[in-house]
Motif scaffolding. Structure first.
Motif, PDB file in Angstrom:
ATOM      1  N   MET B   1       0.866  -1.215   0.000  1.00  0.00           N
ATOM      2  CA  MET B   1       0.000   0.000   0.000  1.00  0.00           C
ATOM      3  C   MET B   1       0.890   1.248   0.000  1.00  0.00           C
ATOM      4  N   THR B   2       1.159   1.736  -1.181  1.00  0.00           N
ATOM      5  CA  THR B   2       1.990   2.934  -1.319  1.00  0.00           C
ATOM      6  C   THR B   2       1.153   4.185  -1.061  1.00  0.00           C
ATOM      7  N   ARG B   3       1.844   5.323  -0.957  1.00  0.00           N
ATOM      8  CA  ARG B   3       1.130   6.579  -0.757  1.00  0.00           C
ATOM      9  C   ARG B   3       0.140   6.821  -1.887  1.00  0.00           C
ATOM     10  N   GLN B   4       0.629   6.571  -3.118  1.00  0.00           N
ATOM     11  CA  GLN B   4      -0.229   6.789  -4.273  1.00  0.00           C
ATOM     12  C   GLN B   4      -1.512   5.948  -4.193  1.00  0.00           C
ATOM     13  N   ARG B   5      -1.329   4.659  -3.848  1.00  0.00           N
ATOM     14  CA  ARG B   5      -2.485   3.773  -3.804  1.00  0.00           C
ATOM     15  C   ARG B   5      -3.457   4.186  -2.716  1.00  0.00           C
ATOM     16  N   ARG B   6      -2.907   4.610  -1.576  1.00  0.00           N
ATOM     17  CA  ARG B   6      -3.770   5.016  -0.463  1.00  0.00           C
ATOM     18  C   ARG B   6      -4.576   6.266  -0.802  1.00  0.00           C
ATOM     19  N   VAL B   7      -3.925   7.235  -1.448  1.00  0.00           N
ATOM     20  CA  VAL B   7      -4.630   8.464  -1.824  1.00  0.00           C
ATOM     21  C   VAL B   7      -5.768   8.149  -2.798  1.00  0.00           C
ATOM     22  N   ILE B   8      -5.486   7.309  -3.770  1.00  0.00           N
ATOM     23  CA  ILE B   8      -6.510   6.941  -4.751  1.00  0.00           C
ATOM     24  C   ILE B   8      -7.708   6.305  -4.059  1.00  0.00           C
ATOM     25  N   LEU B   9      -7.434   5.378  -3.136  1.00  0.00           N
ATOM     26  CA  LEU B   9      -8.520   4.700  -2.422  1.00  0.00           C
ATOM     27  C   LEU B   9      -9.309   5.674  -1.558  1.00  0.00           C
ATOM     28  N   GLU B  10      -8.594   6.544  -0.840  1.00  0.00           N
ATOM     29  CA  GLU B  10      -9.271   7.495   0.040  1.00  0.00           C
ATOM     30  C   GLU B  10     -10.139   8.474  -0.760  1.00  0.00           C
ATOM     31  N   GLU B  11      -9.603   8.980  -1.848  1.00  0.00           N
ATOM     32  CA  GLU B  11     -10.362   9.935  -2.662  1.00  0.00           C
ATOM     33  C   GLU B  11     -11.623   9.287  -3.224  1.00  0.00           C
ATOM     34  N   LEU B  12     -11.474   8.037  -3.653  1.00  0.00           N
ATOM     35  CA  LEU B  12     -12.628   7.349  -4.236  1.00  0.00           C
ATOM     36  C   LEU B  12     -13.701   7.083  -3.193  1.00  0.00           C
ATOM     37  N   ARG B  13     -13.271   6.770  -1.958  1.00  0.00           N
ATOM     38  CA  ARG B  13     -14.249   6.506  -0.902  1.00  0.00           C
ATOM     39  C   ARG B  13     -14.924   7.785  -0.429  1.00  0.00           C
ATOM     40  N   LYS B  14     -14.278   8.911  -0.710  1.00  0.00           N
ATOM     41  CA  LYS B  14     -14.784  10.194  -0.222  1.00  0.00           C
ATOM     42  C   LYS B  14     -16.024  10.655  -1.007  1.00  0.00           C
ATOM     43  N   VAL B  15     -16.068  10.309  -2.273  1.00  0.00           N
ATOM     44  CA  VAL B  15     -17.124  10.837  -3.150  1.00  0.00           C
ATOM     45  C   VAL B  15     -18.249   9.836  -3.349  1.00  0.00           C
ATOM     46  N   ARG B  16     -19.407  10.384  -3.698  1.00  0.00           N
ATOM     47  CA  ARG B  16     -20.552   9.528  -3.990  1.00  0.00           C
ATOM     48  C   ARG B  16     -20.786   9.436  -5.511  1.00  0.00           C
ATOM     49  N   SER B  17     -19.947  10.111  -6.254  1.00  0.00           N
ATOM     50  CA  SER B  17     -20.048   9.989  -7.707  1.00  0.00           C
ATOM     51  C   SER B  17     -19.306   8.735  -8.134  1.00  0.00           C
ATOM     52  N   HIS B  18     -19.225   8.502  -9.389  1.00  0.00           N
ATOM     53  CA  HIS B  18     -18.549   7.324  -9.919  1.00  0.00           C
ATOM     54  C   HIS B  18     -17.538   7.791 -10.938  1.00  0.00           C
ATOM     55  N   PRO B  19     -16.400   8.313 -10.427  1.00  0.00           N
ATOM     56  CA  PRO B  19     -15.468   9.018 -11.315  1.00  0.00           C
ATOM     57  C   PRO B  19     -14.746   8.094 -12.295  1.00  0.00           C
ATOM     58  N   THR B  20     -14.331   8.688 -13.390  1.00  0.00           N
ATOM     59  CA  THR B  20     -13.499   7.990 -14.370  1.00  0.00           C
ATOM     60  C   THR B  20     -12.052   8.015 -13.890  1.00  0.00           C
ATOM     61  N   ALA B  21     -11.198   7.249 -14.564  1.00  0.00           N
ATOM     62  CA  ALA B  21      -9.788   7.205 -14.189  1.00  0.00           C
ATOM     63  C   ALA B  21      -9.174   8.605 -14.234  1.00  0.00           C
ATOM     64  N   ASP B  22      -9.520   9.367 -15.245  1.00  0.00           N
ATOM     65  CA  ASP B  22      -8.953  10.704 -15.363  1.00  0.00           C
ATOM     66  C   ASP B  22      -9.446  11.631 -14.251  1.00  0.00           C
ATOM     67  N   GLU B  23     -10.706  11.487 -13.874  1.00  0.00           N
ATOM     68  CA  GLU B  23     -11.233  12.297 -12.774  1.00  0.00           C
ATOM     69  C   GLU B  23     -10.531  11.952 -11.465  1.00  0.00           C
ATOM     70  N   ILE B  24     -10.271  10.666 -11.253  1.00  0.00           N
ATOM     71  CA  ILE B  24      -9.548  10.245 -10.053  1.00  0.00           C
ATOM     72  C   ILE B  24      -8.118  10.778 -10.091  1.00  0.00           C
ATOM     73  N   TYR B  25      -7.552  10.785 -11.279  1.00  0.00           N
ATOM     74  CA  TYR B  25      -6.209  11.366 -11.467  1.00  0.00           C
ATOM     75  C   TYR B  25      -6.184  12.826 -11.031  1.00  0.00           C
ATOM     76  N   GLN B  26      -7.191  13.590 -11.434  1.00  0.00           N
ATOM     77  CA  GLN B  26      -7.268  15.002 -11.033  1.00  0.00           C
ATOM     78  C   GLN B  26      -7.430  15.140  -9.514  1.00  0.00           C
ATOM     79  N   MET B  27      -8.229  14.260  -8.929  1.00  0.00           N
ATOM     80  CA  MET B  27      -8.440  14.298  -7.484  1.00  0.00           C
ATOM     81  C   MET B  27      -7.136  13.974  -6.752  1.00  0.00           C
ATOM     82  N   ALA B  28      -6.419  12.974  -7.228  1.00  0.00           N
ATOM     83  CA  ALA B  28      -5.187  12.546  -6.560  1.00  0.00           C
ATOM     84  C   ALA B  28      -4.084  13.598  -6.676  1.00  0.00           C
ATOM     85  N   ARG B  29      -4.093  14.317  -7.792  1.00  0.00           N
ATOM     86  CA  ARG B  29      -3.049  15.332  -8.015  1.00  0.00           C
ATOM     87  C   ARG B  29      -3.096  16.447  -6.981  1.00  0.00           C
TER      88      ARG B  29
END
Ligand SMILES: [Mn+2]
Ligand SMILES: [Mn+2]
Ligand SMILES: [Zn+2]
Ligand SMILES: [Zn+2]
Lengths: 125, 125
Positions: B1-29
């Motif tokens: 579980m790297t920092r990158q992986r953890r951020v991606i998981l946390e950001e995805l759990r935070k939202v109720r939308s169903h983001p695309t890979a690129d949207e998750i990329y923007q969130m993680a950035r």
DNA sequence: TAAATTAACAGTAATAATTCTCATTATTGA
DNA sequence: TCAATAATGAGAATTATTACTGTTAATTTA
């Protein structure tokens, strides 16, 4: 209705599979060796807009097309990707659904997935 | 579980939308400005394989991802593509389905489609 | 019929989501 | 600590699909 469009429609109605654009291209080339892939895509779009075929937005990478216009359910193999008709009718019909989410509902997709007989047999244990 | 992986998981759990890979990329950035899009795709795949998130193979062009692991139904706007949870449970459950098609059934997708409230309002008549 | 218009065509280039490659960096654990 | 392993960032490659570009065939009109 050009020759190309007619061949595409006939070939699609002939099969019970749910071919991709490229597979339909290969089928059409048997009759029209000079047909282009762009023409196949264009005509599949036109035929779909006209309601003569159905573009299946099932899961998976590529779009698939269906000459059977009756409302029915599909099943997709998660290994090889093939799509078959699935002989079950959903108990839910559009008017029954209480629409309290604000959407104006126009349709639904019910798709089962699993392993097709061939892939189940070929499975490494 | 790297920092990158953890951020991606946390950001995805935070939202109720169903983001695309690129949207998750923007969130993680926002948290990791130097993360790459390839890393996002790779980790979404890993997290999905581990069963920590769900890759939604809904209709449409791009894959979407869901941090909500409970079995539920989605509705997709045919105009803007947004995907929401749909508060209905299908009456059909896997064991009930008589499997006479030879497939070994592993799951199903029930997806409604229509116009979301915003797109319905914006519709040109 | 002959010219003008229209529509569809074949071939190819462009687009965009996703995957792959590889040199570099981070993490693990003996 | 330090070798082994795993993941990363950057960007190239892949691939399904769409858009473009002349060309050809069909249709309409004079
Ligand atoms: Mn079918
Ligand atoms: Mn959801
Ligand atoms: Zn299969
Ligand atoms: Zn919408």
């Amino acid at each position: 209705m050009t020759r190309q469009r007619r061949v595409i429609l006939e070939e699609l109605r002939k099969v019970r599979s749910h071919p991709t654009a490229d597979e339909i291209y290969q089928m059409a080339r048997k009759h029209l060796p000079r047909i282009s892939l762009g023409t196949v895509y264009r005509n599949l779009e036109v035929l779909s807009d006209q309601g003569l075929i159905k573009k299946l937005d099932v899961s998976g990478d590529r779009s698939r097309f269906d000459g059977d216009l009756t409302e029915h359910v599909h099943i997709r193999c998660i290994v090889c990707g093939r799509v078959d008709d699935f002989p079950v009718r959903p108990a839910v019909t559009l008017p029954e659904i209480n629409n309290d989410c604000g959407y104006e509902i126009g349709g639904f997709v019910l798709e089962f997935s699993g392993q097709c007989p061939q892939c189940k047999k070929a499975e490494v244990c």
